[in-house]
Structure formats: C-alpha cells, structure tokens
Design an enzyme around this catalytic site. Structure first.
Site, PDB file in Angstrom:
ATOM      1  N   ASP A   1      11.553 -24.438 -23.237  1.00  0.00           N
ATOM      2  CA  ASP A   1      10.895 -23.135 -23.308  1.00  0.00           C
ATOM      3  C   ASP A   1      10.062 -22.916 -22.055  1.00  0.00           C
ATOM      4  O   ASP A   1       8.996 -23.509 -21.885  1.00  0.00           O
ATOM      5  CB  ASP A   1      10.014 -23.063 -24.558  1.00  0.00           C
ATOM      6  CG  ASP A   1      10.846 -22.812 -25.794  1.00  0.00           C
ATOM      7  OD1 ASP A   1      11.634 -21.848 -25.787  1.00  0.00           O
ATOM      8  OD2 ASP A   1      10.727 -23.586 -26.753  1.00  0.00           O
TER       9      ASP A   1
ATOM     10  N   ASP B   1      15.695 -18.995 -32.912  1.00  0.00           N
ATOM     11  CA  ASP B   1      14.571 -19.705 -32.299  1.00  0.00           C
ATOM     12  C   ASP B   1      13.260 -19.151 -32.851  1.00  0.00           C
ATOM     13  O   ASP B   1      12.951 -17.968 -32.661  1.00  0.00           O
ATOM     14  CB  ASP B   1      14.644 -19.486 -30.779  1.00  0.00           C
ATOM     15  CG  ASP B   1      13.604 -20.265 -29.992  1.00  0.00           C
ATOM     16  OD1 ASP B   1      12.792 -20.970 -30.609  1.00  0.00           O
ATOM     17  OD2 ASP B   1      13.622 -20.147 -28.752  1.00  0.00           O
TER      18      ASP B   1
ATOM     19  N   MET C   1       7.812 -20.555 -19.861  1.00  0.00           N
ATOM     20  CA  MET C   1       6.940 -19.374 -20.007  1.00  0.00           C
ATOM     21  C   MET C   1       6.065 -19.219 -18.769  1.00  0.00           C
ATOM     22  O   MET C   1       5.596 -20.212 -18.217  1.00  0.00           O
ATOM     23  CB  MET C   1       6.045 -19.531 -21.242  1.00  0.00           C
ATOM     24  CG  MET C   1       6.823 -19.828 -22.513  1.00  0.00           C
ATOM     25  SD  MET C   1       5.754 -19.783 -23.957  1.00  0.00           S
ATOM     26  CE  MET C   1       6.861 -20.426 -25.218  1.00  0.00           C
TER      27      MET C   1
ATOM     28  N   MET D   1      15.680 -14.080 -31.424  1.00  0.00           N
ATOM     29  CA  MET D   1      14.328 -14.622 -31.625  1.00  0.00           C
ATOM     30  C   MET D   1      13.892 -14.316 -33.058  1.00  0.00           C
ATOM     31  O   MET D   1      13.896 -13.157 -33.479  1.00  0.00           O
ATOM     32  CB  MET D   1      13.342 -13.997 -30.637  1.00  0.00           C
ATOM     33  CG  MET D   1      13.495 -14.456 -29.189  1.00  0.00           C
ATOM     34  SD  MET D   1      13.422 -16.236 -28.956  1.00  0.00           S
ATOM     35  CE  MET D   1      11.766 -16.625 -29.544  1.00  0.00           C
TER      36      MET D   1
ATOM     37  N   MET E   1      11.451 -17.339 -20.649  1.00  0.00           N
ATOM     38  CA  MET E   1      10.580 -16.240 -21.104  1.00  0.00           C
ATOM     39  C   MET E   1       9.695 -15.870 -19.925  1.00  0.00           C
ATOM     40  O   MET E   1       8.478 -16.115 -19.909  1.00  0.00           O
ATOM     41  CB  MET E   1       9.758 -16.707 -22.322  1.00  0.00           C
ATOM     42  CG  MET E   1      10.591 -16.770 -23.596  1.00  0.00           C
ATOM     43  SD  MET E   1       9.873 -17.868 -24.833  1.00  0.00           S
ATOM     44  CE  MET E   1      10.452 -19.443 -24.224  1.00  0.00           C
TER      45      MET E   1
ATOM     46  N   HIS F   1      16.235 -28.014 -25.955  1.00  0.00           N
ATOM     47  CA  HIS F   1      15.784 -26.658 -25.633  1.00  0.00           C
ATOM     48  C   HIS F   1      14.499 -26.706 -24.799  1.00  0.00           C
ATOM     49  O   HIS F   1      13.516 -27.342 -25.189  1.00  0.00           O
ATOM     50  CB  HIS F   1      15.544 -25.916 -26.956  1.00  0.00           C
ATOM     51  CG  HIS F   1      15.265 -24.454 -26.834  1.00  0.00           C
ATOM     52  ND1 HIS F   1      16.258 -23.512 -26.629  1.00  0.00           N
ATOM     53  CD2 HIS F   1      14.103 -23.750 -26.916  1.00  0.00           C
ATOM     54  CE1 HIS F   1      15.711 -22.300 -26.594  1.00  0.00           C
ATOM     55  NE2 HIS F   1      14.399 -22.421 -26.749  1.00  0.00           N
TER      56      HIS F   1
ATOM     57  N   HIS G   1      15.548 -21.696 -21.850  1.00  0.00           N
ATOM     58  CA  HIS G   1      15.176 -20.372 -22.353  1.00  0.00           C
ATOM     59  C   HIS G   1      14.061 -19.818 -21.473  1.00  0.00           C
ATOM     60  O   HIS G   1      12.926 -20.282 -21.520  1.00  0.00           O
ATOM     61  CB  HIS G   1      14.725 -20.547 -23.821  1.00  0.00           C
ATOM     62  CG  HIS G   1      14.248 -19.289 -24.475  1.00  0.00           C
ATOM     63  ND1 HIS G   1      13.539 -19.302 -25.654  1.00  0.00           N
ATOM     64  CD2 HIS G   1      14.388 -17.979 -24.135  1.00  0.00           C
ATOM     65  CE1 HIS G   1      13.267 -18.059 -26.011  1.00  0.00           C
ATOM     66  NE2 HIS G   1      13.747 -17.244 -25.100  1.00  0.00           N
TER      67      HIS G   1
ATOM     68  N   SER H   1      13.135 -28.156 -29.557  1.00  0.00           N
ATOM     69  CA  SER H   1      12.350 -27.536 -28.491  1.00  0.00           C
ATOM     70  C   SER H   1      11.241 -28.480 -28.046  1.00  0.00           C
ATOM     71  O   SER H   1      10.351 -28.829 -28.835  1.00  0.00           O
ATOM     72  CB  SER H   1      11.737 -26.226 -28.981  1.00  0.00           C
ATOM     73  OG  SER H   1      10.722 -25.830 -28.080  1.00  0.00           O
TER      74      SER H   1
HETATM   75  C1  DX5 Z   1       8.857 -19.520 -28.982  1.00  0.00           C
HETATM   76  C2  DX5 Z   1       9.811 -20.531 -28.390  1.00  0.00           C
HETATM   77  C3  DX5 Z   1      10.379 -21.468 -29.407  1.00  0.00           C
HETATM   78  C4  DX5 Z   1       9.365 -22.326 -30.090  1.00  0.00           C
HETATM   79  C5  DX5 Z   1       9.884 -22.689 -31.442  1.00  0.00           C
HETATM   80  O1  DX5 Z   1       8.412 -18.704 -27.976  1.00  0.00           O
HETATM   81  O2  DX5 Z   1      10.878 -19.878 -27.763  1.00  0.00           O
HETATM   82  O3  DX5 Z   1      11.416 -22.263 -28.867  1.00  0.00           O
HETATM   83  O4  DX5 Z   1       9.079 -23.491 -29.395  1.00  0.00           O
HETATM   84  O5  DX5 Z   1       8.910 -23.431 -32.081  1.00  0.00           O
HETATM   85  P1  DX5 Z   1       8.884 -23.622 -33.640  1.00  0.00           P
HETATM   86  O6  DX5 Z   1      10.179 -24.283 -34.020  1.00  0.00           O
HETATM   87  O7  DX5 Z   1       7.712 -24.479 -33.854  1.00  0.00           O
HETATM   88  O8  DX5 Z   1       8.768 -22.256 -34.252  1.00  0.00           O
HETATM   89 ZN    ZN Z   2      12.892 -20.970 -27.072  1.00  0.00          ZN
END
Ligand code: DX5
Ligand code: ZN
Length: 226
Positions: A39, A179, A41, A141, A72, A37, A70, A12
């Site tokens: 993320d 994740d 947001m 998750m 969010m 990956h 991903h 990620s």
């Molecule tokens: C959380 C994200 C993850 C996050 C994982 O909201 O979707 O992808 O980056 O990070 P680690 O591996 O540090 O828990």
């Molecule tokens: Zn993620």
C-alpha cells in the site's frame, strides 16, 4: 465468479511490523499467500504516508510472491516505471488519480507488469468500462483508502457483482480484487459476489494465532467453509 477462478490471498504489509518486513513477507508465503500487497500512500491522494519503491526493492529477493503494488498517489504515471523496476509484478492505480487512464494502463503493460485500476467506494464501475481491454485487474475498494483496520462497506457487494458481469463480457481474464475490512466474516460474501483476490492486512498480520492462521481462516471463509 469471474473467469479468473483461482483464489489469491494478498496480505497487506501495511498491518505488518515495519521493523521486520522481510519476516512478514516470508511468513505470508509460508502461510500460503501467493500474492503480497504493497500500500503506497503519498499524503496527498490519501492523508497517510507509507512506503515507496525502496520497500519493494528490499523485499524482492526475499519473496517469490506476486508483488501487487497499490498506488494511492496523485500522478501515478510518474512512478510506475520505478515501481516495476523495483520488482512490482502488478501496478494498480486509482482511477480518481488518473487524467489519462488508458495511457497509464498501457504504460504499465509495456513495462511488463499487470495493469490494475482501483475504484474508491463512491466511484462507479462504469469508469473502467471502455478500458477493459487495457487492464488485468479491477480493485474494488471496500473501505475509503488511507488506513488499515477500517470497517467493510457492505454496499460494495453490489459493485463487485456489477464488475463481475462487466468482465464476463471480455475475452481475456481480469482479476477482481477487494481491499479493506476483509476478514473471515466478510470473505465469503465478497467471493460469492465475484472477487477472486482478497487483500487483508489486519486479518492476516494481527491475527491472534499468527499469520498462517489468519490466511487459513480467510481461505476457508472464501470457500464457504465457515
Ligand atoms: C487501505 C489499504 C488496504 C488496507 C487494508 O487504504 O489499501 O490495503 O491495508 O487493511 P485492512 O485489511 O486492515 O482493512
Ligand atoms: Zn491496498
């Protein structure tokens, strides 16, 4: 294991140095990760704001990896096309953010990408039971979304196993991704429960011995080697 037997590590970028994302993507690939990956947001579905389609577009020429996006974000259907055009190979939406999940999954597939659904820790796997034919990936998750570096929720192991049993009944392959809090200490348990795609931010990009060592440690743990 689900019938997608092959293990994929999906580093990620959230935990990488945002000033050097291209380098991070290259190090991940050289270290043996065939997925990357993203993320995304929006400050609404989750409190944090991270990256958008411009990051996907900027990294696309620098990487052959499967770009695993991903979302969010609220109303993800408004942005699916932009992300696929930017270079996403797979788009995962949060089930809690989708009023018309089946339609959104169909939209993703029609654009030529793999369709994924993410489940927050409190969301039951039955939320996707009637759309299994329309998806290619289920993301369990293992933390509440929003931030990297959180602690793995062990209660999610039972959910992963339940998802594995659900996908075993359908005719096409479905990836089971996890994740949040995935590290050498947790990778073996999630793989044994049925996960085959391991997202990891901290354990890869903050590994004291570097990115390749982080990926190797996850692969070994996932295969039960430590
Ligand atoms: C959380 C994200 C993850 C996050 C994982 O909201 O979707 O992808 O980056 O990070 P680690 O591996 O540090 O828990
Ligand atoms: Zn993620």
């Amino acid at each position: 294991m689900s019938r997608v037997e092959r293990l994929h590590i999906a580093p990620s970028l959230l935990s990488a140095d945002f000033g050097h994302l291209t380098q991070a993507a290259q190090e991940a690939a050289e270290g043996g990760a065939d997925w990357l990956h993203f993320d995304v947001m929006d400050g609404r579905f989750v409190p944090n704001i991270t990256m958008g389609p411009a990051a996907v577009r900027a990294l696309r020429p620098a990487s052959q990896a499967f770009f695993d996006v991903h979302l969010m974000i609220v109303e993800p259907e408004r942005y699916v096309e932009t992300f696929v055009q930017a270079g996403a190979d797979g788009v995962t939406v949060q089930v809690e953010a989708c009023l018309h999940l089946q339609r959104t999954l169909t939209q993703i597939r029609r654009l030529g990408a793999k369709a994924g659904v993410a489940l927050n820790p409190a969301t039951p796997p039955e939320m996707v039971e009637y759309v299994l034919d329309d998806l290619d990936l289920i993301l369990v998750m293992t933390v509440n979304p929003g931030f990297g570096g959180q602690e793995f929720l062990p209660g999610m192991l039972a959910k992963i196993a339940k998802v594995r049993d659900m996908v075993a009944r359908v005719a096409h392959p479905i990836h089971i991704e996890v994740d949040g809090g995935i590290a050498a200490e947790t990778a073996g348990a999630v793989t044994r429960a049925g996960a085959n795609v391991l997202v990891a931010g901290t354990a890869v990009f903050q590994h004291p011995q570097g990115v390749a060592a982080g990926i190797r440690a996850l692969q070994r743990a996932a295969h039960g080697e430590e």
